[in-house]
Design a protein around this motif. Structure first.
Motif, mmCIF file in Angstrom:
data_model
loop_
_atom_site.group_PDB
_atom_site.id
_atom_site.type_symbol
_atom_site.label_atom_id
_atom_site.label_comp_id
_atom_site.label_asym_id
_atom_site.label_seq_id
_atom_site.Cartn_x
_atom_site.Cartn_y
_atom_site.Cartn_z
ATOM 1 N N GLY A 1 -9.643 10.961 0.091
ATOM 2 C CA GLY A 1 -10.463 9.842 0.256
ATOM 3 C C GLY A 1 -11.985 9.869 0.021
ATOM 4 N N ARG B 1 -1.744 4.290 0.933
ATOM 5 C CA ARG B 1 -3.253 4.059 0.737
ATOM 6 C C ARG B 1 -3.906 2.956 1.789
ATOM 7 N NH1 ARG B 1 -5.993 4.935 -3.376
ATOM 8 N NH2 ARG B 1 -4.310 5.333 -4.766
ATOM 9 N N THR C 1 -13.187 2.746 1.021
ATOM 10 C CA THR C 1 -12.840 4.137 0.954
ATOM 11 C C THR C 1 -12.092 4.823 -0.145
ATOM 12 O OG1 THR C 1 -11.668 4.659 2.941
ATOM 13 C CG2 THR C 1 -14.143 4.658 2.956
ATOM 14 N N GLN C 2 -11.121 3.717 -0.258
ATOM 15 C CA GLN C 2 -9.714 3.958 -1.182
ATOM 16 C C GLN C 2 -9.041 5.222 -0.786
ATOM 17 O OE1 GLN C 2 -11.178 3.933 -5.113
ATOM 18 N NE2 GLN C 2 -11.380 1.836 -5.137
ATOM 19 N N SER C 3 -8.868 5.673 0.564
ATOM 20 C CA SER C 3 -8.205 6.633 0.930
ATOM 21 C C SER C 3 -6.715 6.891 0.995
ATOM 22 C CB SER C 3 -8.687 6.788 2.656
ATOM 23 O OG SER C 3 -9.981 7.019 2.741
ATOM 24 N N ASN D 1 0.900 -1.250 0.085
ATOM 25 C CA ASN D 1 0.084 0.061 0.015
ATOM 26 C C ASN D 1 0.664 1.190 -0.185
ATOM 27 O OD1 ASN D 1 -2.626 -1.395 0.040
ATOM 28 N ND2 ASN D 1 -2.312 -1.324 2.419
ATOM 29 N N TYR E 1 -16.265 13.125 -2.026
ATOM 30 C CA TYR E 1 -14.798 12.770 -1.994
ATOM 31 C C TYR E 1 -14.190 13.913 -1.323
ATOM 32 C CZ TYR E 1 -9.920 12.136 -3.868
ATOM 33 O OH TYR E 1 -8.641 11.855 -4.168
#
Length: 420
Positions: free
Chosen positions: A211, A158, A163-165, A107, A218
């Motif tokens: 995120g 990451r 949430t792919q923050s 990540n 967003y």
């Protein structure tokens, strides 16, 4: 008169390694620029006198214009020049080589960028008496050259989850190229004239977050801090027709000190399905500050230590609400509202002789609506909906107001655009 010729070329290669875990890029660019600026200033070759003839024409064909029948004639020989004609060519050349490497492991992502630049500027100014080839002042010609290496380092992580923050931190350097002051100054100038000035160097640090708060919302957050050394600023040599110079002042650039800046910003974007249409909302705001913390002590007219850098509002905010909905198979309607605001900050550089002129608060709303029909868009708009009057530029003398330049009043219009 102004003429510019510019050539720019960039060449780079990009690729991957370690099964795609490493991205790399390497390249070089070249810029060459030739500028020519010319200014002709016409003045009367005779001393102004009440009810006297007006001297005009050229040295080879002098003319005298009598405004009234009782006006006295011009001198038989015009005593002064008709003005000046100045030409200032500039040659600017820049060569750069750069490289970028990005490495991903799990990540984490790490990236580094390195750039080397070489800048060289040649400038001159030649001034002659208008309509002649007689020099009006000594010719000025100067050369500036500098090499600079800059870098940027970035690390990001990451956050696992839906949430792919992403959180990140970066540090980098940059510069604004120095140059030459292709002008002349009096030897008696209170502020010694400098023919060249060095690069302005900046080091910046930033951390942030990006995120999704939800599937359709967003968020972006960032905070930064930077230090700028050798900040480029303009001053005057202090000459006037009343002091030892006996001529008007000359404005030139110098490296005027150190600036510390910091700020924080936030932005929120959302997209929602409403009444068979798409509603998009974007809101952002920022708080920033930039101040002079050090200036050279061998020049007057420099920014006051502790004063703000000009044209940087303390607070900025904006919001946009846009709605689009299909009306028929070929027609889509849309409408949006835009809001912009700012508060705080100073208009010009603050010096001992020029007190702070504070920027007026700005608070404006604009509307736009229309339809898309294939490749044609027709729209109507209203700018400055509330018809607010704001002094965007204020002219003062010793703290007393002289004049203001205001924003545009409420403006209503329409537009038709064709895309192909």
């Amino acid at each position: 008169m102004a003429k510019d010729r510019t050539f720019y070329q960039d060449f780079h290669l990009a690729g991957q390694a370690l099964n795609g875990d490493i991205d790399w890029l390497a390249g070089a660019d070249y810029l060459i620029q030739h500028d020519l600026n010319g200014t002709d200033s016409a003045t009367s070759p005779c001393t102004f006198r009440l009810n006297a003839g007006i001297c005009t024409g050229t040295p080879n064909q002098p003319q005298c214009y009598l405004p009234t029948p009782t006006s006295t004639a011009c001198p038989a020989i015009f005593p002064a020049a008709f003005g000046t004609s100045a030409r200032a060519p500039l040659r600017n050349e820049s060569i750069s080589g750069y490289g970028l490497v990005r490495y991903r492991t799990g990540n984490f992502t790490f990236a580094g960028e390195l750039r080397y630049s070489h800048d060289k500027k040649k400038a001159s100014q030649e001034t002659v008496l208008l309509y002649t080839s007689t020099p009006a002042s000594p010719r000025a010609a100067y050369v500036f050259g500098a090499d600079r290496t800059n870098y940027t380092l970035t690390a990001s992580y990451r956050i696992p989850g839906p949430t792919q923050s992403l959180v990140y931190a970066k540090v980098g350097t940059g510069y604004r190229a120095g140059g030459v002051n292709a002008r002349t100054s009096s030897p008696a100038a209170p502020n010694p004239f400098r023919s060249t000035y060095d690069n302005e160097d900046t080091t910046s640090y930033e951390v942030g977050f990006k995120g999704n708060l939800a599937r359709n919302i967003y968020l972006r957050l960032a905070t930064y801090r930077s230090t700028t050394d050798n900040a480029i600023t303009s001053i005057t040599d202090g000459c006037t027709v009343l002091n030892a110079c006996q001529r008007a002042g000359t404005i030139f650039n110098i490296n005027g000190g150190t600036v510390h800046a910091r700020g924080v910003s936030a932005a929120l974007d959302g997209r929602f399905h409403v009444a068979d249409g798409l509603l998009s909302v974007s809101v952002n705001g920022a708080r920033q500050r930039a101040r002079y913390v050090e200036t050279p002590n061998n020049y007057s007219g420099l920014p006051v230590v502790g004063s703000s850098v000009a044209q940087i509002p303390k607070w900025t905010a904006s919001a946009t609400v846009d709605y689009r909905r299909r009306i028929t198979e070929k027609v889509t309607g849309f409408g949006n509202v835009t809001y912009n605001a700012q508060d705080g900050g100073v208009q010009d550089t603050v010096t001992v002789a020029t007190p702070a002129i504070y920027l007026r608060p700005v608070d404006l709303i604009s509307l736009r609506a229309g339809v898309d029909i294939g490749k044609i868009q027709a729209a109507v708009f209203v700018q400055n909906l509330a018809d607010k009057t704001i002094a965007l530029l204020q002219f003062q003398n010793a703290g007393a107001p002289l004049a203001n330049r205001y924003n545009a009043p409420r403006t209503i219009g329409a537009s038709v655009t064709y895309r192909w």
